[in-house]
Design a protein around this motif. Sequence first.
Motif, PDB file in Angstrom:
ATOM      1  N   ASN A 179     -17.142  -0.410   2.199  1.00 52.07           N
ATOM      2  CA  ASN A 179     -16.562  -1.415   1.310  1.00 52.07           C
ATOM      3  C   ASN A 179     -15.261  -1.980   1.874  1.00 52.07           C
ATOM      4  O   ASN A 179     -14.972  -3.168   1.695  1.00 52.07           O
ATOM      5  N   ALA A 180     -14.471  -1.164   2.566  1.00 57.74           N
ATOM      6  CA  ALA A 180     -13.260  -1.673   3.213  1.00 57.74           C
ATOM      7  C   ALA A 180     -13.592  -2.691   4.290  1.00 57.74           C
ATOM      8  O   ALA A 180     -12.765  -3.548   4.624  1.00 57.74           O
ATOM      9  N   ALA A 181     -14.813  -2.615   4.829  1.00 59.80           N
ATOM     10  CA  ALA A 181     -15.234  -3.539   5.888  1.00 59.80           C
ATOM     11  C   ALA A 181     -15.685  -4.892   5.349  1.00 59.80           C
ATOM     12  O   ALA A 181     -16.191  -5.722   6.113  1.00 59.80           O
ATOM     13  N   ARG A 182     -15.516  -5.137   4.057  1.00 58.03           N
ATOM     14  CA  ARG A 182     -16.046  -6.357   3.440  1.00 58.03           C
ATOM     15  C   ARG A 182     -15.014  -7.465   3.213  1.00 58.03           C
ATOM     16  O   ARG A 182     -15.333  -8.490   2.610  1.00 58.03           O
ATOM     17  N   ALA A 183     -13.791  -7.314   3.693  1.00 53.89           N
ATOM     18  CA  ALA A 183     -12.781  -8.342   3.429  1.00 53.89           C
ATOM     19  C   ALA A 183     -13.184  -9.698   4.009  1.00 53.89           C
ATOM     20  O   ALA A 183     -13.056 -10.743   3.349  1.00 53.89           O
ATOM     21  N   ALA A 184     -13.682  -9.700   5.233  1.00 53.09           N
ATOM     22  CA  ALA A 184     -14.110 -10.967   5.839  1.00 53.09           C
ATOM     23  C   ALA A 184     -15.319 -11.540   5.120  1.00 53.09           C
ATOM     24  O   ALA A 184     -15.430 -12.764   4.935  1.00 53.09           O
ATOM     25  N   GLU A 185     -16.222 -10.662   4.721  1.00 54.11           N
ATOM     26  CA  GLU A 185     -17.412 -11.132   3.992  1.00 54.11           C
ATOM     27  C   GLU A 185     -17.026 -11.791   2.673  1.00 54.11           C
ATOM     28  O   GLU A 185     -17.556 -12.851   2.314  1.00 54.11           O
ATOM     29  N   LEU A 186     -16.100 -11.165   1.926  1.00 53.99           N
ATOM     30  CA  LEU A 186     -15.683 -11.743   0.647  1.00 53.99           C
ATOM     31  C   LEU A 186     -15.061 -13.116   0.844  1.00 53.99           C
ATOM     32  O   LEU A 186     -15.331 -14.047   0.069  1.00 53.99           O
ATOM     33  N   ALA A 187     -14.220 -13.255   1.869  1.00 53.63           N
ATOM     34  CA  ALA A 187     -13.593 -14.553   2.127  1.00 53.63           C
ATOM     35  C   ALA A 187     -14.642 -15.597   2.495  1.00 53.63           C
ATOM     36  O   ALA A 187     -14.606 -16.740   2.006  1.00 53.63           O
ATOM     37  N   THR A 188     -15.583 -15.216   3.338  1.00 57.98           N
ATOM     38  CA  THR A 188     -16.642 -16.143   3.754  1.00 57.98           C
ATOM     39  C   THR A 188     -17.521 -16.537   2.571  1.00 57.98           C
ATOM     40  O   THR A 188     -17.858 -17.716   2.388  1.00 57.98           O
ATOM     41  N   TYR A 189     -17.888 -15.553   1.765  1.00 55.57           N
ATOM     42  CA  TYR A 189     -18.747 -15.829   0.615  1.00 55.57           C
ATOM     43  C   TYR A 189     -18.039 -16.706  -0.412  1.00 55.57           C
ATOM     44  O   TYR A 189     -18.631 -17.658  -0.941  1.00 55.57           O
ATOM     45  N   ARG A 190     -16.770 -16.400  -0.711  1.00 53.60           N
ATOM     46  CA  ARG A 190     -16.029 -17.206  -1.685  1.00 53.60           C
ATOM     47  C   ARG A 190     -15.941 -18.655  -1.216  1.00 53.60           C
ATOM     48  O   ARG A 190     -16.136 -19.587  -2.007  1.00 53.60           O
ATOM     49  N   LEU A 191     -15.651 -18.856   0.070  1.00 52.46           N
ATOM     50  CA  LEU A 191     -15.541 -20.219   0.586  1.00 52.46           C
ATOM     51  C   LEU A 191     -16.873 -20.946   0.478  1.00 52.46           C
ATOM     52  O   LEU A 191     -16.928 -22.117   0.089  1.00 52.46           O
ATOM     53  N   ALA A 192     -17.964 -20.259   0.785  1.00 51.23           N
ATOM     54  CA  ALA A 192     -19.282 -20.873   0.659  1.00 51.23           C
ATOM     55  C   ALA A 192     -19.607 -21.203  -0.790  1.00 51.23           C
ATOM     56  O   ALA A 192     -20.167 -22.263  -1.092  1.00 51.23           O
ATOM     57  N   ASP A 268     -16.835  -2.924 -20.602  1.00 52.26           N
ATOM     58  CA  ASP A 268     -17.786  -1.819 -20.798  1.00 52.26           C
ATOM     59  C   ASP A 268     -18.607  -1.559 -19.539  1.00 52.26           C
ATOM     60  O   ASP A 268     -19.785  -1.214 -19.606  1.00 52.26           O
ATOM     61  N   TRP A 269     -17.961  -1.769 -18.374  1.00 52.37           N
ATOM     62  CA  TRP A 269     -18.558  -1.496 -17.077  1.00 52.37           C
ATOM     63  C   TRP A 269     -19.793  -2.360 -16.799  1.00 52.37           C
ATOM     64  O   TRP A 269     -20.677  -1.982 -16.033  1.00 52.37           O
ATOM     65  N   HIS A 270     -19.828  -3.544 -17.413  1.00 55.89           N
ATOM     66  CA  HIS A 270     -20.861  -4.528 -17.081  1.00 55.89           C
ATOM     67  C   HIS A 270     -20.306  -5.405 -15.965  1.00 55.89           C
ATOM     68  O   HIS A 270     -19.657  -6.424 -16.208  1.00 55.89           O
ATOM     69  N   PHE A 271     -20.552  -5.006 -14.724  1.00 58.60           N
ATOM     70  CA  PHE A 271     -19.915  -5.658 -13.582  1.00 58.60           C
ATOM     71  C   PHE A 271     -20.265  -7.139 -13.478  1.00 58.60           C
ATOM     72  O   PHE A 271     -19.464  -7.933 -12.988  1.00 58.60           O
ATOM     73  N   ASP A 272     -21.450  -7.509 -13.922  1.00 57.85           N
ATOM     74  CA  ASP A 272     -21.860  -8.913 -13.818  1.00 57.85           C
ATOM     75  C   ASP A 272     -21.021  -9.832 -14.692  1.00 57.85           C
ATOM     76  O   ASP A 272     -21.042 -11.051 -14.499  1.00 57.85           O
ATOM     77  N   ASP A 273     -20.280  -9.260 -15.664  1.00 63.25           N
ATOM     78  CA  ASP A 273     -19.451 -10.080 -16.542  1.00 63.25           C
ATOM     79  C   ASP A 273     -18.106 -10.434 -15.917  1.00 63.25           C
ATOM     80  O   ASP A 273     -17.358 -11.245 -16.467  1.00 63.25           O
ATOM     81  N   ALA A 274     -17.774  -9.802 -14.798  1.00 61.65           N
ATOM     82  CA  ALA A 274     -16.471 -10.054 -14.168  1.00 61.65           C
ATOM     83  C   ALA A 274     -16.444 -11.440 -13.532  1.00 61.65           C
ATOM     84  O   ALA A 274     -17.421 -11.853 -12.893  1.00 61.65           O
ATOM     85  N   PRO A 275     -15.343 -12.183 -13.680  1.00 67.71           N
ATOM     86  CA  PRO A 275     -15.253 -13.512 -13.066  1.00 67.71           C
ATOM     87  C   PRO A 275     -15.366 -13.432 -11.552  1.00 67.71           C
ATOM     88  O   PRO A 275     -14.789 -12.540 -10.917  1.00 67.71           O
ATOM     89  N   ALA A 276     -16.091 -14.360 -10.967  1.00 65.62           N
ATOM     90  CA  ALA A 276     -16.295 -14.357  -9.516  1.00 65.62           C
ATOM     91  C   ALA A 276     -14.978 -14.472  -8.762  1.00 65.62           C
ATOM     92  O   ALA A 276     -14.845 -13.968  -7.636  1.00 65.62           O
ATOM     93  N   GLU A 277     -13.975 -15.123  -9.378  1.00 62.57           N
ATOM     94  CA  GLU A 277     -12.702 -15.337  -8.704  1.00 62.57           C
ATOM     95  C   GLU A 277     -11.979 -14.032  -8.372  1.00 62.57           C
ATOM     96  O   GLU A 277     -11.122 -13.988  -7.493  1.00 62.57           O
ATOM     97  N   LEU A 278     -12.313 -12.952  -9.092  1.00 67.20           N
ATOM     98  CA  LEU A 278     -11.663 -11.670  -8.848  1.00 67.20           C
ATOM     99  C   LEU A 278     -12.071 -11.061  -7.517  1.00 67.20           C
ATOM    100  O   LEU A 278     -11.323 -10.278  -6.925  1.00 67.20           O
ATOM    101  N   PHE A 279     -13.269 -11.418  -7.049  1.00 66.57           N
ATOM    102  CA  PHE A 279     -13.834 -10.736  -5.894  1.00 66.57           C
ATOM    103  C   PHE A 279     -13.550 -11.499  -4.608  1.00 66.57           C
ATOM    104  O   PHE A 279     -14.439 -12.089  -3.997  1.00 66.57           O
ATOM    105  N   GLY A 280     -12.303 -11.461  -4.231  1.00 69.30           N
ATOM    106  CA  GLY A 280     -11.871 -12.058  -2.977  1.00 69.30           C
ATOM    107  C   GLY A 280     -10.838 -11.168  -2.337  1.00 69.30           C
ATOM    108  O   GLY A 280     -10.339 -10.223  -2.965  1.00 69.30           O
ATOM    109  N   PRO A 281     -10.491 -11.410  -1.085  1.00 70.28           N
ATOM    110  CA  PRO A 281      -9.429 -10.625  -0.459  1.00 70.28           C
ATOM    111  C   PRO A 281      -8.080 -10.985  -1.064  1.00 70.28           C
ATOM    112  O   PRO A 281      -7.929 -12.030  -1.704  1.00 70.28           O
TER     113      PRO A 281
END
Length: 310
Positions: A179-192, A268-281
């Motif tokens: 999971n620590a190896a995903r910083a570049a992936e998160l940035a690439t995915y968010r930009l896309a 309530d640990w429903h991860f799909d409810d989290a805003p997409a903007e949170l998941f970036g570097p």
Amino acid sequence: MDQLNRMAIELVDEALEYAEELNVGVTKLDSESTVLDFGIDHPGGMEGGLLLAEIQTAGLATLRRELGTVGNATVPYVELSTDQPALSLLCAQKAGWELTTEDFEGLGSGPARALVGEEDVFHRIGYSETFDLTALAVETDQSPTEAAADQVAAFADVQPSGVFLLAYPSASLVGSVTNAARAAELATYRLAELGYDPRDIVSASGRAPVAPVADDEGTAIARTTDALAYGGRAHLVVREPFDDFDAITSTAAADHGVPFVEIFEGMDWHFDDAPAELFGPATVTVDVIGGETHTFGQTHEDVLVESFDL
């Protein structure tokens, strides 16, 4: 360039050859599918985590680890870089396969996704492939079942004997490393996701701390997400300018600065409810070739200290 699955299988062969040294278990299912245990009943480790991240990116990324600090504590950091971000990060590493059967549940990432090719990102990039062997990394706290392996075989259109499932819990050293190896992936995915053509991302690099292993899956997911959102740094080299580079980082989210254990508890640990903007570097620097350099975001070491219980 070889297909993603062919390159990944070469690395799977390495994991099989050095399974004992990597603290990885190997099991053949009745269907002849192969399960590699990177942290469920076998301990796995730092080297196993780095190799698994290579498999997830189909060998198209360079990984290294080094020691850094969070607060007063010395912790490992993982850095990943690739000059094929669309393929290695979006078509391979991205966790896009919800592997669910009556007796199994896990989140799949890796090149097996390219054999299915139904996610929007494959249509945007214009990539698909066929191959008779495939590897899917599965984040789960249970050993993959026959039904899970059969589902992968059916969707990827390969024989069950050609399926290699690499399983690991979030609450494991391998889980923290990958999971620590995903910083570049998160940035690439968010930009896309913001509308940028992923084929115009020339190079991507990222770095994040390896979260201490938690004693349950929920806490582990929160910690590893904190590691990226509050300690992850990314660097992108792109061809074209864009108006929304500032929305790549987690600072674009209204809840930025709140530990993820609190965010997830509120949902309530429903991860799909989290805003997409949170998941970036936490931070990103974007170099436009022949143009400007942009830097956005900030790290929050205080949140990491709290999250990591340091």
